[in-house]
Write an enzyme that holds these catalytic residues in place. Structure first.
Site, PDB file in Angstrom:
ATOM      1  N   LYS A  40     -11.882  54.919  35.891  1.00 58.45           N
ATOM      2  CA  LYS A  40     -10.731  54.215  35.893  1.00 58.45           C
ATOM      3  C   LYS A  40      -9.554  54.712  35.056  1.00 58.45           C
ATOM      4  O   LYS A  40      -8.378  54.886  35.441  1.00 58.45           O
ATOM      5  CB  LYS A  40     -10.777  52.600  35.430  1.00 58.45           C
ATOM      6  CG  LYS A  40     -11.486  51.729  36.296  1.00 58.45           C
ATOM      7  CD  LYS A  40     -11.289  50.098  36.085  1.00 58.45           C
ATOM      8  CE  LYS A  40     -11.866  49.482  37.327  1.00 58.45           C
ATOM      9  NZ  LYS A  40     -11.596  48.028  37.243  1.00 58.45           N
ATOM     10  N   LYS A  99     -17.658  53.900  46.991  1.00 62.68           N
ATOM     11  CA  LYS A  99     -17.966  52.254  46.995  1.00 62.68           C
ATOM     12  C   LYS A  99     -16.483  51.567  47.617  1.00 62.68           C
ATOM     13  O   LYS A  99     -15.545  52.152  47.756  1.00 62.68           O
ATOM     14  CB  LYS A  99     -17.979  52.098  45.400  1.00 62.68           C
ATOM     15  CG  LYS A  99     -18.191  50.496  45.292  1.00 62.68           C
ATOM     16  CD  LYS A  99     -18.453  50.563  43.399  1.00 62.68           C
ATOM     17  CE  LYS A  99     -16.874  50.327  42.851  1.00 62.68           C
ATOM     18  NZ  LYS A  99     -17.051  50.254  41.697  1.00 62.68           N
ATOM     19  N   LYS A 154     -11.251  47.191  45.892  1.00 63.25           N
ATOM     20  CA  LYS A 154      -9.960  46.700  46.022  1.00 63.25           C
ATOM     21  C   LYS A 154      -8.716  47.496  45.910  1.00 63.25           C
ATOM     22  O   LYS A 154      -7.957  47.218  46.510  1.00 63.25           O
ATOM     23  CB  LYS A 154      -9.870  45.560  44.843  1.00 63.25           C
ATOM     24  CG  LYS A 154     -10.748  44.296  44.666  1.00 63.25           C
ATOM     25  CD  LYS A 154     -10.748  43.862  43.363  1.00 63.25           C
ATOM     26  CE  LYS A 154     -11.835  42.698  43.031  1.00 63.25           C
ATOM     27  NZ  LYS A 154     -11.998  42.399  41.955  1.00 63.25           N
TER      28      LYS A 154
HETATM   29  P1  TYM Z   1     -15.069  43.155  40.034  1.00 61.14           P
HETATM   30  O1  TYM Z   1     -13.892  41.975  40.045  1.00 61.14           O
HETATM   31  O2  TYM Z   1     -14.824  44.474  40.166  1.00 61.14           O
HETATM   32  O3  TYM Z   1     -16.296  42.672  41.206  1.00 61.14           O
HETATM   33  C1  TYM Z   1     -16.834  41.241  41.375  1.00 61.14           C
HETATM   34  C2  TYM Z   1     -18.182  41.406  41.776  1.00 61.14           C
HETATM   35  O4  TYM Z   1     -18.170  42.300  43.095  1.00 61.14           O
HETATM   36  C3  TYM Z   1     -19.075  43.099  42.738  1.00 61.14           C
HETATM   37  N1  TYM Z   1     -18.742  44.127  43.783  1.00 61.14           N
HETATM   38  C4  TYM Z   1     -19.480  44.926  44.697  1.00 61.14           C
HETATM   39  N2  TYM Z   1     -20.660  44.656  44.750  1.00 61.14           N
HETATM   40  C5  TYM Z   1     -21.368  45.359  46.135  1.00 61.14           C
HETATM   41  N3  TYM Z   1     -20.525  46.321  46.724  1.00 61.14           N
HETATM   42  C6  TYM Z   1     -19.325  46.694  46.530  1.00 61.14           C
HETATM   43  N4  TYM Z   1     -18.647  47.754  46.899  1.00 61.14           N
HETATM   44  C7  TYM Z   1     -18.824  46.264  45.366  1.00 61.14           C
HETATM   45  N5  TYM Z   1     -17.591  45.845  44.642  1.00 61.14           N
HETATM   46  C8  TYM Z   1     -17.563  45.235  43.775  1.00 61.14           C
HETATM   47  C9  TYM Z   1     -19.299  43.613  41.350  1.00 61.14           C
HETATM   48  O5  TYM Z   1     -20.305  44.282  41.054  1.00 61.14           O
HETATM   49  C10 TYM Z   1     -19.192  42.095  40.741  1.00 61.14           C
HETATM   50  O6  TYM Z   1     -20.262  41.528  40.455  1.00 61.14           O
HETATM   51  N6  TYM Z   1     -16.643  43.519  35.185  1.00 61.14           N
HETATM   52  C11 TYM Z   1     -16.729  42.736  36.290  1.00 61.14           C
HETATM   53  C12 TYM Z   1     -16.295  41.088  36.159  1.00 61.14           C
HETATM   54  C13 TYM Z   1     -16.617  40.495  35.070  1.00 61.14           C
HETATM   55  C14 TYM Z   1     -18.065  40.141  34.590  1.00 61.14           C
HETATM   56  C15 TYM Z   1     -18.119  39.693  33.560  1.00 61.14           C
HETATM   57  C16 TYM Z   1     -19.395  39.971  35.785  1.00 61.14           C
HETATM   58  C17 TYM Z   1     -16.264  40.374  33.849  1.00 61.14           C
HETATM   59  N7  TYM Z   1     -16.913  39.582  32.995  1.00 61.14           N
HETATM   60  C18 TYM Z   1     -19.430  39.066  33.084  1.00 61.14           C
HETATM   61  C19 TYM Z   1     -20.514  39.569  35.232  1.00 61.14           C
HETATM   62  C20 TYM Z   1     -20.388  38.987  33.761  1.00 61.14           C
HETATM   63  C21 TYM Z   1     -15.889  43.453  37.712  1.00 61.14           C
HETATM   64  O7  TYM Z   1     -15.158  44.139  37.211  1.00 61.14           O
HETATM   65  O8  TYM Z   1     -16.087  42.786  38.760  1.00 61.14           O
END
Ligand code: TYM
Length: 342
Positions: A111, A203, A206
């Protein structure tokens, strides 16, 4: 009964990867666990967000949770910034985690890119806030996609170091030696890493500039059909066994998506479609996607017509979350040695 916590960032373009890798599993876990699902707005601002868009996106993630079948009465749904204890515990954990640990985080490297000097301090400390999210509820299970695995390992290390650093105080003050439990990642199903529809080595994300790289949860049937039909494939027919997907990332991805949407295994899907052409498979995938995602997108749009209702769900959830988080924070302050009201 065990406690689940997970979060999704309100940074727009919620997509099929977020749904299959995370939200669909959140829904299932409601049957067996006490669940806390959080719209992590504090994480979102580690990269600058337009304030009006941020507000909209917080409501949209909430709408996606509700539309997918998360029950905000039986479980807890809220946005992170309404529960100050997340940021408060994150500060303590900033003082527990080591620079060397954060330096290894691959997501920060991706990032921040080449211009690392210009990345926010928040982006660097992001995984500590994530650890705080989980540990402030002493959650035992964390459903996430594959890309969050490293952050979860860090959260486990932080929990353990806190327990070690303060072991004498924890014992003296009568808490369990494992004050913070080790949170376990739940990375399950055939689509833990959904790839871009344009490039099987990237991957689904967004932030991909091409909208054709992902299926958004708010896409209508036409958009879904176009994106699936244009999805990159290779010239070979589908293999009959999973082994045959190994060097074929695009085929593997589409079969994984199909399996996850249908609640089947990849092997099972290949038993049906193996030997056939992609065009046939894609048509069936379009129907399945529209069937599964259409109602969710429609319900999201309906909920977005009534932002006051969505906000009320978040306020109520935040109150219930705070009741748990403030207990943990009181104990943490006691353990660390801060003076506070009894
Ligand atoms: P974020 O917002 O990027 O994504 C949300 C969830 O979606 C999953 N994900 C995917 N799974 C499969 N294939 C993909 N291409 C894909 N893109 C995203 C992510 O693995 C996630 O589960 N850091 C985290 C948010 C967060 C969090 C937490 C998660 C903040 N605090 C505490 C668990 C526990 C994030 O950026 O997710």
């Amino acid at each position: 009964i065990q406690r689940v916590f997970s979060g999704v960032q309100p940074t727009g373009n919620l997509h099929l990867g977020n749904y299959l890798g995370a939200i669909a599993n959140f829904v299932k876990l409601q049957e067996t666990h006490n669940c806390i699902y959080c719209v992590v707005d504090l994480h979102a601002i580690t990269v600058w967000q337009n304030p009006d868009e941020l507000t909209h996106n917080i409501r949209e993630v909430t709408a996606a949770f509700l539309a997918s079948g998360i029950d905000p009465d039986k479980h807890i749904v809220f946005n992170q910034s309404q529960v100050a204890e997340h940021a408060e515990l994150a500060w303590v954990l900033n003082c527990v985690a080591r620079l060397g640990w954060l330096n290894r985080m691959t997501q920060f490297k991706e990032k921040a890119g080449k211009d690392r000097e210009n990345a926010s301090v928040g982006l660097y400390a992001y995984p500590n806030l994530m650890a705080a999210d989980i540990l402030v509820y002493r959650a035992t299970h964390v459903p996430v996609g594959e890309d969050q695995k490293q952050h979860l390992e860090l959260a486990r290390d932080i929990a353990q170091k806190f327990n070690n650093d303060f072991s004498e105080s924890i014992a003296a003050k009568g808490y369990d030696a494992k004050f913070f439990p080790q949170p376990e990642p739940l990375i399950t199903g055939p689509a833990t890493r959904v790839m871009s529809l344009r490039d099987g080595s990237k991957k689904m994300s967004k932030s991909d500039p091409s909208d054709y790289s992902r299926i958004n949860l708010t896409d209508d049937a036409d958009a879904i059909a176009q994106k699936v039909r244009k999805a990159k494939t290779d010239p070979e027919p589908l293999p009959s066994e999973e082994d045959g997907l190994k060097a074929r990332p695009e085929a593997d991805n589409l079969v994984g998506i199909y399996a996850a949407l249908a609640g089947r295994t990849k092997a099972d899907v290949l038993r049906e479609f193996g030997g056939g052409q992609f065009s046939t498979f894609k048509s069936t995938l379009v129907d399945l996607s529209v069937d599964k995602l259409g109602p969710i997108g429609n319900e999201m749009k309906r909920l977005m017509q009534d932002p006051a209702h969505v906000d009320a769900v978040l306020v109520k959830g935040a109150g219930r979350a705070r009741a748990i988080a403030s207990e943990t924070m009181k104990a943490v302050k006691n353990i660390v040695g801060f003076v506070q009201a009894k």
